[in-house]
Design a protein around this motif. Structure first.
Motif, PDB file in Angstrom:
ATOM      1  N   SER A  74       0.822  -1.115  -0.096  1.00 49.53           N
ATOM      2  CA  SER A  74      -0.040  -0.053   0.084  1.00 49.53           C
ATOM      3  C   SER A  74       0.915   1.142  -0.038  1.00 49.53           C
ATOM      4  O   SER A  74       1.755   1.436   0.981  1.00 49.53           O
ATOM      5  CB  SER A  74      -0.953  -0.111   1.381  1.00 49.53           C
ATOM      6  OG  SER A  74      -1.415   1.204   1.402  1.00 49.53           O
ATOM      7  N   ASN A  75       0.652   2.224  -1.233  1.00 55.20           N
ATOM      8  CA  ASN A  75       1.185   3.426  -1.052  1.00 55.20           C
ATOM      9  C   ASN A  75       0.869   4.373  -0.060  1.00 55.20           C
ATOM     10  O   ASN A  75       1.417   5.225   0.512  1.00 55.20           O
ATOM     11  CB  ASN A  75       1.063   3.941  -2.301  1.00 55.20           C
ATOM     12  CG  ASN A  75       1.955   3.274  -3.718  1.00 55.20           C
ATOM     13  OD1 ASN A  75       3.016   2.836  -3.102  1.00 55.20           O
ATOM     14  ND2 ASN A  75       1.399   3.271  -4.830  1.00 55.20           N
ATOM     15  N   HIS A  76      -0.490   4.028   0.425  1.00 53.69           N
ATOM     16  CA  HIS A  76      -0.981   4.763   1.522  1.00 53.69           C
ATOM     17  C   HIS A  76      -0.442   4.762   2.766  1.00 53.69           C
ATOM     18  O   HIS A  76      -0.070   5.592   3.428  1.00 53.69           O
ATOM     19  CB  HIS A  76      -2.633   4.643   1.377  1.00 53.69           C
ATOM     20  CG  HIS A  76      -3.451   5.112   2.641  1.00 53.69           C
ATOM     21  ND1 HIS A  76      -3.419   6.469   3.051  1.00 53.69           N
ATOM     22  CD2 HIS A  76      -3.694   4.414   3.644  1.00 53.69           C
ATOM     23  CE1 HIS A  76      -4.136   6.561   4.079  1.00 53.69           C
ATOM     24  NE2 HIS A  76      -4.422   5.281   4.476  1.00 53.69           N
ATOM     25  N   GLY A 153      -6.927   5.854   2.489  1.00 48.26           N
ATOM     26  CA  GLY A 153      -7.033   7.425   2.974  1.00 48.26           C
ATOM     27  C   GLY A 153      -8.388   7.993   2.603  1.00 48.26           C
ATOM     28  O   GLY A 153      -8.572   9.055   2.853  1.00 48.26           O
ATOM     29  N   SER A 154      -9.445   7.237   1.874  1.00 46.78           N
ATOM     30  CA  SER A 154     -10.415   7.849   1.447  1.00 46.78           C
ATOM     31  C   SER A 154     -11.440   7.989   2.368  1.00 46.78           C
ATOM     32  O   SER A 154     -12.363   7.304   2.572  1.00 46.78           O
ATOM     33  CB  SER A 154     -10.976   7.161   0.048  1.00 46.78           C
ATOM     34  OG  SER A 154     -10.075   7.195  -0.891  1.00 46.78           O
ATOM     35  N   ASN A 155     -11.696   9.186   2.824  1.00 44.08           N
ATOM     36  CA  ASN A 155     -12.916   9.756   3.764  1.00 44.08           C
ATOM     37  C   ASN A 155     -13.071  10.989   3.364  1.00 44.08           C
ATOM     38  O   ASN A 155     -12.718  11.537   2.339  1.00 44.08           O
ATOM     39  CB  ASN A 155     -12.552   9.774   5.130  1.00 44.08           C
ATOM     40  CG  ASN A 155     -11.231  10.714   5.612  1.00 44.08           C
ATOM     41  OD1 ASN A 155     -10.853  11.412   4.715  1.00 44.08           O
ATOM     42  ND2 ASN A 155     -10.885  10.168   6.764  1.00 44.08           N
ATOM     43  N   ALA A 179      -6.431   7.686 -12.165  1.00 42.29           N
ATOM     44  CA  ALA A 179      -6.531   6.487 -11.393  1.00 42.29           C
ATOM     45  C   ALA A 179      -7.663   6.205 -10.595  1.00 42.29           C
ATOM     46  O   ALA A 179      -7.724   7.052  -9.536  1.00 42.29           O
ATOM     47  CB  ALA A 179      -4.923   5.879 -11.037  1.00 42.29           C
ATOM     48  N   CYS A 180      -8.253   5.158 -10.414  1.00 36.09           N
ATOM     49  CA  CYS A 180      -9.262   4.921  -9.421  1.00 36.09           C
ATOM     50  C   CYS A 180      -8.977   3.495  -8.620  1.00 36.09           C
ATOM     51  O   CYS A 180      -9.031   2.486  -9.348  1.00 36.09           O
ATOM     52  CB  CYS A 180     -10.480   4.709 -10.379  1.00 36.09           C
ATOM     53  SG  CYS A 180     -11.819   5.215  -9.004  1.00 36.09           S
ATOM     54  N   GLY A 181      -8.895   3.806  -7.191  1.00 34.43           N
ATOM     55  CA  GLY A 181      -8.678   2.348  -6.530  1.00 34.43           C
ATOM     56  C   GLY A 181      -9.862   2.610  -5.363  1.00 34.43           C
ATOM     57  O   GLY A 181     -10.806   1.835  -5.660  1.00 34.43           O
ATOM     58  N   THR A 182      -9.978   3.349  -4.360  1.00 35.72           N
ATOM     59  CA  THR A 182     -10.954   3.587  -3.347  1.00 35.72           C
ATOM     60  C   THR A 182     -11.882   4.500  -4.015  1.00 35.72           C
ATOM     61  O   THR A 182     -13.248   4.519  -3.713  1.00 35.72           O
ATOM     62  CB  THR A 182     -10.741   3.922  -2.140  1.00 35.72           C
ATOM     63  OG1 THR A 182      -9.758   5.120  -2.210  1.00 35.72           O
ATOM     64  CG2 THR A 182      -9.696   2.848  -1.469  1.00 35.72           C
ATOM     65  N   GLY A 183     -11.551   5.483  -5.151  1.00 35.85           N
ATOM     66  CA  GLY A 183     -12.527   6.362  -5.623  1.00 35.85           C
ATOM     67  C   GLY A 183     -12.598   7.835  -4.769  1.00 35.85           C
ATOM     68  O   GLY A 183     -13.066   8.676  -5.234  1.00 35.85           O
ATOM     69  N   GLY A 184     -11.616   7.832  -3.755  1.00 35.60           N
ATOM     70  CA  GLY A 184     -11.567   9.176  -3.018  1.00 35.60           C
ATOM     71  C   GLY A 184     -11.109  10.422  -3.958  1.00 35.60           C
ATOM     72  O   GLY A 184     -11.613  11.248  -3.644  1.00 35.60           O
ATOM     73  N   THR A 185      -9.965   9.915  -4.794  1.00 36.28           N
ATOM     74  CA  THR A 185      -9.530  11.091  -5.606  1.00 36.28           C
ATOM     75  C   THR A 185     -10.492  11.560  -6.668  1.00 36.28           C
ATOM     76  O   THR A 185     -10.471  12.654  -6.877  1.00 36.28           O
ATOM     77  CB  THR A 185      -8.057  10.587  -6.163  1.00 36.28           C
ATOM     78  OG1 THR A 185      -7.298   9.864  -5.180  1.00 36.28           O
ATOM     79  CG2 THR A 185      -7.392  11.611  -7.062  1.00 36.28           C
TER      80      THR A 185
HETATM   81  C1  LIG Z   1      -0.785   7.747  -7.701  1.00 36.23           C
HETATM   82  C2  LIG Z   1      -2.084   7.202  -7.620  1.00 36.23           C
HETATM   83  N1  LIG Z   1      -3.366   7.710  -8.106  1.00 36.23           N
HETATM   84  C3  LIG Z   1      -4.573   7.362  -7.892  1.00 36.23           C
HETATM   85  C4  LIG Z   1      -4.813   6.327  -6.934  1.00 36.23           C
HETATM   86  C5  LIG Z   1      -6.201   5.873  -6.704  1.00 36.23           C
HETATM   87  O1  LIG Z   1      -6.557   6.707  -5.674  1.00 36.23           O
HETATM   88  P1  LIG Z   1      -8.075   6.108  -5.107  1.00 36.23           P
HETATM   89  O2  LIG Z   1      -7.832   5.299  -3.975  1.00 36.23           O
HETATM   90  O3  LIG Z   1      -8.475   7.978  -4.297  1.00 36.23           O
HETATM   91  O4  LIG Z   1      -9.140   6.153  -5.952  1.00 36.23           O
HETATM   92  C6  LIG Z   1      -3.727   5.878  -6.402  1.00 36.23           C
HETATM   93  C7  LIG Z   1      -4.180   4.764  -5.079  1.00 36.23           C
HETATM   94  O5  LIG Z   1      -4.306   3.656  -5.535  1.00 36.23           O
HETATM   95  C8  LIG Z   1      -2.656   6.107  -6.545  1.00 36.23           C
HETATM   96  O6  LIG Z   1      -1.286   5.877  -5.775  1.00 36.23           O
END
Ligand SMILES: Cc1ncc(COP(=O)(O)O)c(C=O)c1O
Length: 191
Positions: A74-76, A153-155, A179-185
Protein backbone atom coordinates in the motif's frame (compact mmCIF):
# COMPACT_ATOMS: atom_id res chain seq x y z
CA UNK A 1 -9.58 25.18 2.90
CA UNK A 2 -7.73 22.39 1.10
CA UNK A 3 -4.24 22.68 2.41
CA UNK A 4 -3.63 23.58 6.04
CA UNK A 5 -1.16 26.51 6.25
CA UNK A 6 0.75 24.96 9.18
CA UNK A 7 1.38 21.74 7.25
CA UNK A 8 2.18 23.69 4.10
CA UNK A 9 4.91 25.48 6.01
CA UNK A 10 6.31 22.26 7.51
CA UNK A 11 6.21 20.00 4.45
CA UNK A 12 6.36 22.53 1.61
CA UNK A 13 4.28 20.58 -0.91
CA UNK A 14 4.64 21.65 -4.53
CA UNK A 15 1.05 22.71 -5.19
CA UNK A 16 -0.36 23.49 -7.64
CA UNK A 17 1.57 20.67 -9.28
CA UNK A 18 2.88 21.32 -12.80
CA UNK A 19 0.83 20.40 -15.86
CA UNK A 20 3.23 19.13 -18.54
CA UNK A 21 2.44 18.52 -22.19
CA UNK A 22 3.41 15.15 -23.62
CA UNK A 23 4.15 15.18 -27.33
CA UNK A 24 2.74 12.12 -29.00
CA UNK A 25 2.08 11.98 -32.73
CA UNK A 26 -0.84 9.56 -32.30
CA UNK A 27 -2.75 12.26 -30.39
CA UNK A 28 -1.36 15.27 -32.27
CA UNK A 29 -2.52 13.98 -35.65
CA UNK A 30 -6.10 14.10 -34.35
CA UNK A 31 -5.64 17.58 -32.92
CA UNK A 32 -5.71 16.24 -29.34
CA UNK A 33 -3.31 17.67 -26.75
CA UNK A 34 -2.12 15.29 -24.03
CA UNK A 35 -1.04 16.63 -20.62
CA UNK A 36 0.19 14.97 -17.45
CA UNK A 37 -0.72 16.50 -14.11
CA UNK A 38 2.55 15.92 -12.28
CA UNK A 39 1.20 15.24 -8.80
CA UNK A 40 4.14 12.86 -8.39
CA UNK A 41 6.24 16.03 -7.88
CA UNK A 42 4.15 17.34 -4.95
CA UNK A 43 6.35 15.83 -2.25
CA UNK A 44 9.04 13.11 -2.31
CA UNK A 45 7.41 11.18 0.56
CA UNK A 46 3.76 12.08 -0.11
CA UNK A 47 3.60 11.88 -3.89
CA UNK A 48 0.68 11.43 -6.27
CA UNK A 49 -2.64 11.88 -4.57
CA UNK A 50 -1.21 11.26 -1.11
CA UNK A 51 -0.64 14.86 -0.03
CA UNK A 52 -4.06 15.87 -1.28
CA UNK A 53 -5.77 13.03 0.59
CA UNK A 54 -3.79 13.18 3.81
CA UNK A 55 -3.27 16.90 4.48
CA UNK A 56 -6.66 17.67 6.03
CA UNK A 57 -6.62 14.35 7.88
CA UNK A 58 -3.21 15.11 9.37
CA UNK A 59 -4.48 18.49 10.51
CA UNK A 60 -7.61 16.92 12.04
CA UNK A 61 -5.54 14.30 13.89
CA UNK A 62 -3.62 17.12 15.59
CA UNK A 63 -0.70 14.93 16.60
CA UNK A 64 -2.72 11.95 17.87
CA UNK A 65 -1.75 8.46 16.74
CA UNK A 66 -3.01 7.81 13.23
CA UNK A 67 -4.26 4.29 12.49
CA UNK A 68 -4.98 3.23 8.95
CA UNK A 69 -5.32 0.18 6.71
CA UNK A 70 -3.67 -1.27 3.64
CA UNK A 71 -2.32 -4.24 1.75
CA UNK A 72 1.30 -5.33 1.79
CA UNK A 73 2.24 -2.91 -1.01
CA UNK A 74 0.00 0.00 0.00
CA UNK A 75 1.34 3.40 -1.06
CA UNK A 76 -1.14 4.92 1.37
CA UNK A 77 0.48 3.11 4.31
CA UNK A 78 3.89 4.30 3.15
CA UNK A 79 2.76 7.90 2.84
CA UNK A 80 1.07 7.83 6.26
CA UNK A 81 4.19 6.38 7.87
CA UNK A 82 6.34 9.03 6.19
CA UNK A 83 4.01 11.80 7.37
CA UNK A 84 4.29 10.44 10.91
CA UNK A 85 8.07 10.57 10.72
CA UNK A 86 8.15 14.04 9.18
CA UNK A 87 5.61 15.56 11.56
CA UNK A 88 6.48 13.56 14.67
CA UNK A 89 3.32 11.62 15.48
CA UNK A 90 2.84 7.86 15.94
CA UNK A 91 1.28 5.71 13.21
CA UNK A 92 -0.24 2.25 13.17
CA UNK A 93 -0.72 0.29 9.94
CA UNK A 94 -3.29 -2.51 9.96
CA UNK A 95 -2.07 -4.82 7.19
CA UNK A 96 -4.16 -7.35 5.26
CA UNK A 97 -2.79 -10.89 5.67
CA UNK A 98 -1.79 -12.39 9.01
CA UNK A 99 0.52 -14.82 7.17
CA UNK A 100 2.83 -11.84 6.53
CA UNK A 101 3.53 -11.46 10.24
CA UNK A 102 5.96 -14.38 10.08
CA UNK A 103 7.77 -13.42 6.88
CA UNK A 104 10.49 -10.87 6.25
CA UNK A 105 8.94 -7.46 5.50
CA UNK A 106 8.72 -6.56 1.83
CA UNK A 107 10.40 -3.26 0.81
CA UNK A 108 7.13 -1.31 1.19
CA UNK A 109 6.39 -2.53 4.71
CA UNK A 110 10.07 -2.27 5.65
CA UNK A 111 9.91 1.41 4.68
CA UNK A 112 6.79 1.85 6.83
CA UNK A 113 8.52 0.21 9.79
CA UNK A 114 11.67 2.30 9.25
CA UNK A 115 9.46 5.39 9.37
CA UNK A 116 8.23 4.27 12.77
CA UNK A 117 4.89 2.75 11.78
CA UNK A 118 3.70 -0.01 14.10
CA UNK A 119 2.49 -2.84 11.84
CA UNK A 120 -0.47 -4.94 12.94
CA UNK A 121 -1.28 -7.91 10.70
CA UNK A 122 -4.84 -9.21 10.52
CA UNK A 123 -6.41 -12.13 8.68
CA UNK A 124 -8.38 -11.43 5.52
CA UNK A 125 -11.80 -11.98 7.11
CA UNK A 126 -11.04 -9.45 9.83
CA UNK A 127 -9.60 -7.07 7.22
CA UNK A 128 -12.79 -7.25 5.14
CA UNK A 129 -14.77 -6.34 8.27
CA UNK A 130 -12.44 -3.47 9.19
CA UNK A 131 -15.21 -0.86 9.20
CA UNK A 132 -17.45 -2.91 11.49
CA UNK A 133 -17.94 -1.72 15.09
CA UNK A 134 -16.57 -5.03 16.43
CA UNK A 135 -13.27 -4.85 14.54
CA UNK A 136 -12.89 -1.13 15.20
CA UNK A 137 -13.54 -1.62 18.91
CA UNK A 138 -10.93 -4.38 18.99
CA UNK A 139 -8.38 -2.06 17.36
CA UNK A 140 -9.22 0.82 19.70
CA UNK A 141 -8.85 -1.44 22.71
CA UNK A 142 -5.41 -2.50 21.43
CA UNK A 143 -4.12 0.91 20.38
CA UNK A 144 -6.07 3.36 22.56
CA UNK A 145 -7.09 6.85 21.52
CA UNK A 146 -6.25 6.83 17.81
CA UNK A 147 -7.52 8.72 14.79
CA UNK A 148 -8.78 6.14 12.28
CA UNK A 149 -8.39 6.76 8.56
CA UNK A 150 -9.98 4.26 6.16
CA UNK A 151 -8.14 2.19 3.54
CA UNK A 152 -6.59 4.33 0.83
CA UNK A 153 -7.15 7.36 3.10
CA UNK A 154 -10.48 7.88 1.36
CA UNK A 155 -12.83 9.74 3.66
CA UNK A 156 -14.68 13.05 3.39
CA UNK A 157 -11.56 15.08 4.29
CA UNK A 158 -9.56 13.28 1.60
CA UNK A 159 -12.19 14.00 -1.03
CA UNK A 160 -12.25 17.62 0.12
CA UNK A 161 -8.46 17.76 -0.29
CA UNK A 162 -8.77 16.36 -3.81
CA UNK A 163 -11.17 19.11 -4.87
CA UNK A 164 -8.03 21.24 -5.31
CA UNK A 165 -7.08 18.95 -8.18
CA UNK A 166 -10.29 19.94 -9.96
CA UNK A 167 -9.65 23.63 -9.37
CA UNK A 168 -6.07 23.34 -10.64
CA UNK A 169 -7.32 21.66 -13.82
CA UNK A 170 -10.27 23.98 -14.38
CA UNK A 171 -10.16 25.37 -17.91
CA UNK A 172 -7.01 23.41 -18.74
CA UNK A 173 -8.60 20.34 -20.30
CA UNK A 174 -11.83 18.97 -21.69
CA UNK A 175 -11.36 15.44 -20.37
CA UNK A 176 -9.47 14.26 -17.29
CA UNK A 177 -8.49 10.64 -16.67
CA UNK A 178 -7.62 9.57 -13.14
CA UNK A 179 -6.45 6.29 -11.63
CA UNK A 180 -9.17 4.85 -9.43
CA UNK A 181 -8.71 2.57 -6.44
CA UNK A 182 -11.02 3.46 -3.56
CA UNK A 183 -12.47 6.36 -5.58
CA UNK A 184 -11.59 9.14 -3.12
CA UNK A 185 -9.44 11.04 -5.60
CA UNK A 186 -12.08 10.84 -8.30
CA UNK A 187 -14.78 11.97 -5.84
CA UNK A 188 -12.83 15.12 -5.04
CA UNK A 189 -11.91 15.80 -8.66
CA UNK A 190 -15.51 15.40 -9.79
CA UNK A 191 -16.74 17.68 -6.99
C1 LIG B 1 -0.92 7.71 -7.77
C2 LIG B 1 -2.29 7.19 -7.44
N1 LIG B 1 -3.35 7.75 -8.07
C3 LIG B 1 -4.60 7.34 -7.83
C4 LIG B 1 -4.82 6.30 -6.93
C5 LIG B 1 -6.23 5.88 -6.68
O1 LIG B 1 -6.71 6.62 -5.60
P1 LIG B 1 -8.11 6.39 -4.94
O2 LIG B 1 -7.92 5.27 -3.93
O3 LIG B 1 -8.44 7.68 -4.25
O4 LIG B 1 -9.09 6.01 -6.00
C6 LIG B 1 -3.75 5.73 -6.22
C7 LIG B 1 -3.95 4.70 -5.21
O5 LIG B 1 -4.25 3.57 -5.49
C8 LIG B 1 -2.45 6.17 -6.50
O6 LIG B 1 -1.39 5.65 -5.86
Amino acid sequence: MNSPPRLDALLRPRVPSPLREVHDERFARHGVGLFLKRDDLIHPDLPGNKWRKLALNLEAAAGRTLLTFGGAYSNHLRATAAAGRLLGFPTVGVVRGDELAHRPLNPSLARCAADGMRLHFVDRTTYRAKASPEVLEGLLSLFGDVEVIPEGGSNALAAQGCTALGRELAGACDVAAVACGTGGTLAGLAA
